[in-house]
Design a protein around this motif. Structure first.
Motif, PDB file in Angstrom:
ATOM      1  N   GLY A   1       6.720  -3.689 -15.036  1.00  0.00           N
ATOM      2  CA  GLY A   1       7.434  -4.828 -14.467  1.00  0.00           C
ATOM      3  C   GLY A   1       7.584  -4.751 -12.964  1.00  0.00           C
ATOM      4  N   ASP A   2       7.471  -3.541 -12.397  1.00  0.00           N
ATOM      5  CA  ASP A   2       7.515  -3.407 -10.937  1.00  0.00           C
ATOM      6  C   ASP A   2       6.261  -4.018 -10.332  1.00  0.00           C
ATOM      7  N   PRO A   3       6.315  -4.381  -9.052  1.00  0.00           N
ATOM      8  CA  PRO A   3       5.089  -4.829  -8.377  1.00  0.00           C
ATOM      9  C   PRO A   3       4.097  -3.667  -8.268  1.00  0.00           C
ATOM     10  N   TRP A   4       2.823  -3.996  -8.207  1.00  0.00           N
ATOM     11  CA  TRP A   4       1.780  -2.990  -8.022  1.00  0.00           C
ATOM     12  C   TRP A   4       1.707  -2.583  -6.559  1.00  0.00           C
ATOM     13  N   VAL A   5       1.358  -1.317  -6.335  1.00  0.00           N
ATOM     14  CA  VAL A   5       1.153  -0.773  -4.995  1.00  0.00           C
ATOM     15  C   VAL A   5      -0.236  -0.138  -4.977  1.00  0.00           C
ATOM     16  N   ALA A   6      -1.014  -0.439  -3.951  1.00  0.00           N
ATOM     17  CA  ALA A   6      -2.381   0.077  -3.866  1.00  0.00           C
ATOM     18  C   ALA A   6      -2.378   1.563  -3.533  1.00  0.00           C
ATOM     19  N   THR A   7      -3.173   2.324  -4.283  1.00  0.00           N
ATOM     20  CA  THR A   7      -3.394   3.733  -3.992  1.00  0.00           C
ATOM     21  C   THR A   7      -4.798   3.969  -3.437  1.00  0.00           C
ATOM     22  N   HIS A   8      -5.677   2.995  -3.609  1.00  0.00           N
ATOM     23  CA  HIS A   8      -7.049   3.071  -3.096  1.00  0.00           C
ATOM     24  C   HIS A   8      -7.588   1.651  -2.970  1.00  0.00           C
ATOM     25  N   THR A   9      -8.374   1.402  -1.939  1.00  0.00           N
ATOM     26  CA  THR A   9      -9.090   0.128  -1.828  1.00  0.00           C
ATOM     27  C   THR A   9     -10.529   0.385  -1.409  1.00  0.00           C
ATOM     28  N   HIS A  10     -11.387  -0.480  -1.883  1.00  0.00           N
ATOM     29  CA  HIS A  10     -12.778  -0.517  -1.439  1.00  0.00           C
ATOM     30  C   HIS A  10     -13.115  -1.979  -1.217  1.00  0.00           C
TER      31      HIS A  10
ATOM     32  N   PHE B   1       0.826  -1.197   0.000  1.00  0.00           N
ATOM     33  CA  PHE B   1       0.000   0.000   0.000  1.00  0.00           C
ATOM     34  C   PHE B   1       0.864   1.252   0.000  1.00  0.00           C
ATOM     35  N   ALA B   2       0.479   2.249  -0.799  1.00  0.00           N
ATOM     36  CA  ALA B   2       1.148   3.544  -0.743  1.00  0.00           C
ATOM     37  C   ALA B   2       0.930   4.128   0.649  1.00  0.00           C
ATOM     38  N   GLU B   3       1.912   4.828   1.141  1.00  0.00           N
ATOM     39  CA  GLU B   3       1.817   5.397   2.486  1.00  0.00           C
ATOM     40  C   GLU B   3       0.597   6.307   2.624  1.00  0.00           C
ATOM     41  N   ASP B   4       0.252   7.015   1.562  1.00  0.00           N
ATOM     42  CA  ASP B   4      -0.867   7.957   1.616  1.00  0.00           C
ATOM     43  C   ASP B   4      -2.125   7.433   0.924  1.00  0.00           C
ATOM     44  N   PHE B   5      -2.273   6.110   0.815  1.00  0.00           N
ATOM     45  CA  PHE B   5      -3.427   5.589   0.083  1.00  0.00           C
ATOM     46  C   PHE B   5      -4.739   5.965   0.760  1.00  0.00           C
ATOM     47  N   LEU B   6      -5.803   5.890   0.012  1.00  0.00           N
ATOM     48  CA  LEU B   6      -7.130   6.284   0.458  1.00  0.00           C
ATOM     49  C   LEU B   6      -8.053   5.082   0.346  1.00  0.00           C
TER      50      LEU B   6
ATOM     51  N   VAL C   1     -10.871   6.683   4.769  1.00  0.00           N
ATOM     52  CA  VAL C   1      -9.718   6.447   5.630  1.00  0.00           C
ATOM     53  C   VAL C   1      -8.497   6.894   4.843  1.00  0.00           C
ATOM     54  N   TYR C   2      -7.770   7.871   5.387  1.00  0.00           N
ATOM     55  CA  TYR C   2      -6.620   8.458   4.717  1.00  0.00           C
ATOM     56  C   TYR C   2      -5.334   7.901   5.298  1.00  0.00           C
ATOM     57  N   GLY C   3      -4.523   7.288   4.458  1.00  0.00           N
ATOM     58  CA  GLY C   3      -3.199   6.854   4.859  1.00  0.00           C
ATOM     59  C   GLY C   3      -3.136   5.424   5.360  1.00  0.00           C
ATOM     60  N   ARG C   4      -1.999   4.799   5.070  1.00  0.00           N
ATOM     61  CA  ARG C   4      -1.767   3.408   5.450  1.00  0.00           C
ATOM     62  C   ARG C   4      -1.777   3.228   6.958  1.00  0.00           C
ATOM     63  N   GLU C   5      -1.081   4.098   7.688  1.00  0.00           N
ATOM     64  CA  GLU C   5      -1.002   3.953   9.145  1.00  0.00           C
ATOM     65  C   GLU C   5      -2.382   4.062   9.779  1.00  0.00           C
TER      66      GLU C   5
END
Length: 155
Positions: free
Chosen positions: A127-136, A40-45, A54-58
């Motif tokens: 080719g890089d791994p995917w990182v989540a920027t948003h989840t539902h 997950f991106a640190e600032d994902f939503l 919910v804002y942010g991974r933490e």
């Protein structure tokens, strides 16, 4: 170019989307928050169960993940059914998946706890791994929204 929701997806891109879902499943089952963080991106939503946004991974870890992962068992995405929509530059994708898990009623009796996820994914290079920027993530209708299981966190 005409826009197509079902445009062909490079098999490597799809495989990496499936890998994201596989890895998240493993971390949820293990109740391993630290290992899940790089997905997950640190600032994902996210949309949340316990708050609208919910804002942010933490914040998500503290207010979502830690309230759910240790209360369920057997969380797994149906990997063979994962869908992916990938941008023409192959740096953004949307993944869609169905999951199965076991929840627990207050008396300890198990129930089927199934749901669905939509996740937006990004990466810096093809080719890089995917990182989540948003989840539902949402439960299927009729599924109890609280599970009462108790298992310790790995991290």
């Amino acid at each position: 170019m005409s826009i197509q929701a079902a445009a062909p997806v490079d098999p490597e891109d799809h495989a990496k989307v499936v890998a994201w879902f596989r890895d998240l499943s493993a971390h949820v089952r293990a109740v391993d928050f630290v290992a899940a963080r790089p997905l997950f991106a640190e600032d994902f939503l996210a949309f949340g169960t316990f708050s609208d946004f919910v804002y942010g991974r933490e914040h998500t870890e503290q207010n979502q993940w830690r309230r759910v992962w240790g209360t369920i068992d057997g969380f797994i995405f149906r990997l063979e059914e994962v869908k992916a929509l990938v941008s023409p530059d192959r740096l953004f994708a949307v993944g869609l998946g169905i999951w199965d898990s076991t929840g627990y009623a207050p008396d300890g009796s198990p129930f089927d706890r199934r749901g669905r996820t939509t996740v937006s994914l990004a990466r810096e290079a093809v080719g890089d791994p995917w990182v989540a920027t948003h989840t539902h993530m949402s439960l299927f209708r009729g599924t109890p929204d609280v599970s009462h299981g108790h298992k310790p966190a790995r991290s």
